[in-house]
Motif scaffolding. Structure first.
Motif, PDB file in Angstrom:
ATOM      1  N   ILE A  86       0.853  -1.190   0.000  1.00  0.00           N
ATOM      2  CA  ILE A  86       0.000   0.000   0.000  1.00  0.00           C
ATOM      3  C   ILE A  86       0.887   1.237   0.000  1.00  0.00           C
ATOM      4  O   ILE A  86       1.789   1.359   0.833  1.00  0.00           O
ATOM      5  N   ARG A  87       0.631   2.131  -0.949  1.00  0.00           N
ATOM      6  CA  ARG A  87       1.323   3.428  -0.970  1.00  0.00           C
ATOM      7  C   ARG A  87       0.382   4.430  -0.326  1.00  0.00           C
ATOM      8  O   ARG A  87      -0.737   4.646  -0.804  1.00  0.00           O
ATOM      9  N   PHE A  88       0.835   5.024   0.792  1.00  0.00           N
ATOM     10  CA  PHE A  88      -0.029   5.886   1.591  1.00  0.00           C
ATOM     11  C   PHE A  88       0.782   6.937   2.331  1.00  0.00           C
ATOM     12  O   PHE A  88       2.003   6.856   2.410  1.00  0.00           O
ATOM     13  N   LYS A  89       0.064   7.899   2.905  1.00  0.00           N
ATOM     14  CA  LYS A  89       0.674   8.799   3.876  1.00  0.00           C
ATOM     15  C   LYS A  89      -0.366   9.118   4.937  1.00  0.00           C
ATOM     16  O   LYS A  89      -1.570   9.098   4.687  1.00  0.00           O
ATOM     17  N   SER A  90       0.128   9.381   6.142  1.00  0.00           N
ATOM     18  CA  SER A  90      -0.743   9.611   7.285  1.00  0.00           C
ATOM     19  C   SER A  90       0.015  10.430   8.328  1.00  0.00           C
ATOM     20  O   SER A  90       1.175  10.760   8.133  1.00  0.00           O
ATOM     21  N   SER A  91      -0.664  10.698   9.417  1.00  0.00           N
ATOM     22  CA  SER A  91      -0.060  11.458  10.517  1.00  0.00           C
ATOM     23  C   SER A  91       0.356  10.526  11.642  1.00  0.00           C
ATOM     24  O   SER A  91      -0.132  10.626  12.760  1.00  0.00           O
ATOM     25  N   LYS A  92       1.244   9.581  11.312  1.00  0.00           N
ATOM     26  CA  LYS A  92       1.785   8.635  12.295  1.00  0.00           C
ATOM     27  C   LYS A  92       0.680   7.922  13.071  1.00  0.00           C
ATOM     28  O   LYS A  92       0.688   7.875  14.296  1.00  0.00           O
ATOM     29  N   GLN A  93      -0.277   7.377  12.343  1.00  0.00           N
ATOM     30  CA  GLN A  93      -1.391   6.666  12.953  1.00  0.00           C
ATOM     31  C   GLN A  93      -1.394   5.213  12.529  1.00  0.00           C
ATOM     32  O   GLN A  93      -0.698   4.821  11.592  1.00  0.00           O
ATOM     33  N   LYS A  94      -2.202   4.391  13.231  1.00  0.00           N
ATOM     34  CA  LYS A  94      -2.269   2.958  12.965  1.00  0.00           C
ATOM     35  C   LYS A  94      -3.530   2.624  12.179  1.00  0.00           C
ATOM     36  O   LYS A  94      -4.613   3.146  12.466  1.00  0.00           O
ATOM     37  N   PHE A  95      -3.352   1.724  11.207  1.00  0.00           N
ATOM     38  CA  PHE A  95      -4.451   1.286  10.364  1.00  0.00           C
ATOM     39  C   PHE A  95      -4.311  -0.213  10.138  1.00  0.00           C
ATOM     40  O   PHE A  95      -3.328  -0.828  10.538  1.00  0.00           O
ATOM     41  N   ALA A  96      -5.289  -0.787   9.466  1.00  0.00           N
ATOM     42  CA  ALA A  96      -5.209  -2.191   9.054  1.00  0.00           C
ATOM     43  C   ALA A  96      -5.848  -2.331   7.681  1.00  0.00           C
ATOM     44  O   ALA A  96      -6.830  -1.641   7.368  1.00  0.00           O
ATOM     45  N   PHE A  97      -5.276  -3.220   6.888  1.00  0.00           N
ATOM     46  CA  PHE A  97      -5.900  -3.626   5.650  1.00  0.00           C
ATOM     47  C   PHE A  97      -6.756  -4.828   6.003  1.00  0.00           C
ATOM     48  O   PHE A  97      -6.299  -5.743   6.689  1.00  0.00           O
ATOM     49  N   THR A  98      -8.019  -4.833   5.583  1.00  0.00           N
ATOM     50  CA  THR A  98      -8.944  -5.873   6.006  1.00  0.00           C
ATOM     51  C   THR A  98      -9.394  -6.748   4.840  1.00  0.00           C
ATOM     52  O   THR A  98      -9.523  -6.293   3.703  1.00  0.00           O
ATOM     53  N   GLU A 134       5.745  11.622   9.160  1.00  0.00           N
ATOM     54  CA  GLU A 134       4.623  12.550   9.174  1.00  0.00           C
ATOM     55  C   GLU A 134       4.292  13.019   7.755  1.00  0.00           C
ATOM     56  O   GLU A 134       5.103  13.669   7.111  1.00  0.00           O
ATOM     57  N   ASN A 135       3.094  12.648   7.277  1.00  0.00           N
ATOM     58  CA  ASN A 135       2.581  13.100   5.977  1.00  0.00           C
ATOM     59  C   ASN A 135       3.593  12.968   4.836  1.00  0.00           C
ATOM     60  O   ASN A 135       3.757  13.874   4.028  1.00  0.00           O
ATOM     61  N   THR A 136       4.255  11.822   4.769  1.00  0.00           N
ATOM     62  CA  THR A 136       5.218  11.516   3.720  1.00  0.00           C
ATOM     63  C   THR A 136       4.800  10.202   3.068  1.00  0.00           C
ATOM     64  O   THR A 136       4.441   9.249   3.761  1.00  0.00           O
ATOM     65  N   TRP A 137       4.867  10.140   1.743  1.00  0.00           N
ATOM     66  CA  TRP A 137       4.481   8.912   1.053  1.00  0.00           C
ATOM     67  C   TRP A 137       5.379   7.766   1.487  1.00  0.00           C
ATOM     68  O   TRP A 137       6.595   7.904   1.529  1.00  0.00           O
ATOM     69  N   GLU A 138       4.750   6.639   1.815  1.00  0.00           N
ATOM     70  CA  GLU A 138       5.444   5.416   2.203  1.00  0.00           C
ATOM     71  C   GLU A 138       4.809   4.244   1.469  1.00  0.00           C
ATOM     72  O   GLU A 138       3.629   4.304   1.111  1.00  0.00           O
ATOM     73  N   ILE A 139       5.566   3.183   1.282  1.00  0.00           N
ATOM     74  CA  ILE A 139       5.022   1.941   0.748  1.00  0.00           C
ATOM     75  C   ILE A 139       5.265   0.861   1.794  1.00  0.00           C
ATOM     76  O   ILE A 139       6.407   0.622   2.186  1.00  0.00           O
ATOM     77  N   ILE A 140       4.197   0.263   2.271  1.00  0.00           N
ATOM     78  CA  ILE A 140       4.330  -0.817   3.250  1.00  0.00           C
ATOM     79  C   ILE A 140       3.963  -2.138   2.577  1.00  0.00           C
ATOM     80  O   ILE A 140       3.187  -2.164   1.626  1.00  0.00           O
ATOM     81  N   THR A 141       4.522  -3.203   3.091  1.00  0.00           N
ATOM     82  CA  THR A 141       4.242  -4.551   2.620  1.00  0.00           C
ATOM     83  C   THR A 141       3.684  -5.355   3.775  1.00  0.00           C
ATOM     84  O   THR A 141       4.278  -5.389   4.855  1.00  0.00           O
TER      85      THR A 141
END
Length: 182
Positions: free
Chosen positions: A90-102, A123-130
């Motif tokens: 997932i390529r996303f950005k957020s304010s250092k918060q926790k989420f889940a892919f469901t 903080e508010n920077t594009w990231e790619i997580i696996t």
């Protein structure tokens, strides 16, 4: 003979390619995903879903009043066979918060679903997580069951989503560019 080779190559490429869900107004995916928050069960969290040119933006304010505490974006019910994939990026950005892919295997919300958790480290920077499917955990009505996602479940997925998981009151934001199954 050449046609057979070309057809074989095409089929191999088609079936081995990654599945990408690309968001944004320009990609016409607006109607495929819907906003679902704790309001469906009496909660009072506020959420807003907005499609930007190349992404979606989910923002709001989580409230724990009336046993609330979540906001999510989910697909409409469809059939997803994910058995050819090992996980999701997932390529996303957020304010250092926790989420889940469901991943949901049933239209009945009281039955177990599966979550692969992720969070932003910048903080508010594009990231790619696996997130590998082997790391997804089973939940029932928001509570962990202690079980993991079974490979056999990947054939019967009926809904995908992203949900807040902090369980803290306050503002949240997540912007997602794409989701890629690999």
């Amino acid at each position: 003979m050449k046609l057979h080779i070309i057809l074989t190559f095409f089929l191999f490429f088609f079936y081995s390619a990654d599945l990408v869900i690309d968001f944004g107004k320009s990609n016409g995916k607006n109607k495929d995903w819907i906003l679902i928050s704790d309001n469906i069960m009496g909660g009072v969290s506020k959420s807003k879903l907005e499609y930007l040119d190349d992404s979606f933006l989910l923002t709001g304010n989580i409230s724990l009043d009336n046993y609330g505490g979540f906001s999510s974006i989910k697909t409409k019910y469809e059939n997803f066979d994910l058995t050819d994939y090992k996980g999701v990026k997932i390529r996303f950005k957020s304010s250092k918060q926790k989420f889940a892919f469901t991943l949901e295997e049933s239209k009945n919300w009281t039955l177990p679903n599966f979550k692969g958790e992720f969070n932003s480290t910048k903080e508010n920077t594009w990231e790619i997580i696996t997130i590998y499917f082997k790391d997804f955990k089973e939940y029932q009505i928001g509570e962990p069951t202690g079980n993991k996602l079974k490979t056999s479940s990947l054939k019967n997925i009926v809904r995908l989503g992203i949900i807040t998981t902090d369980k803290k009151e306050g503002p949240f934001t997540i912007e997602v560019d794409y989701i890629e199954f690999f």
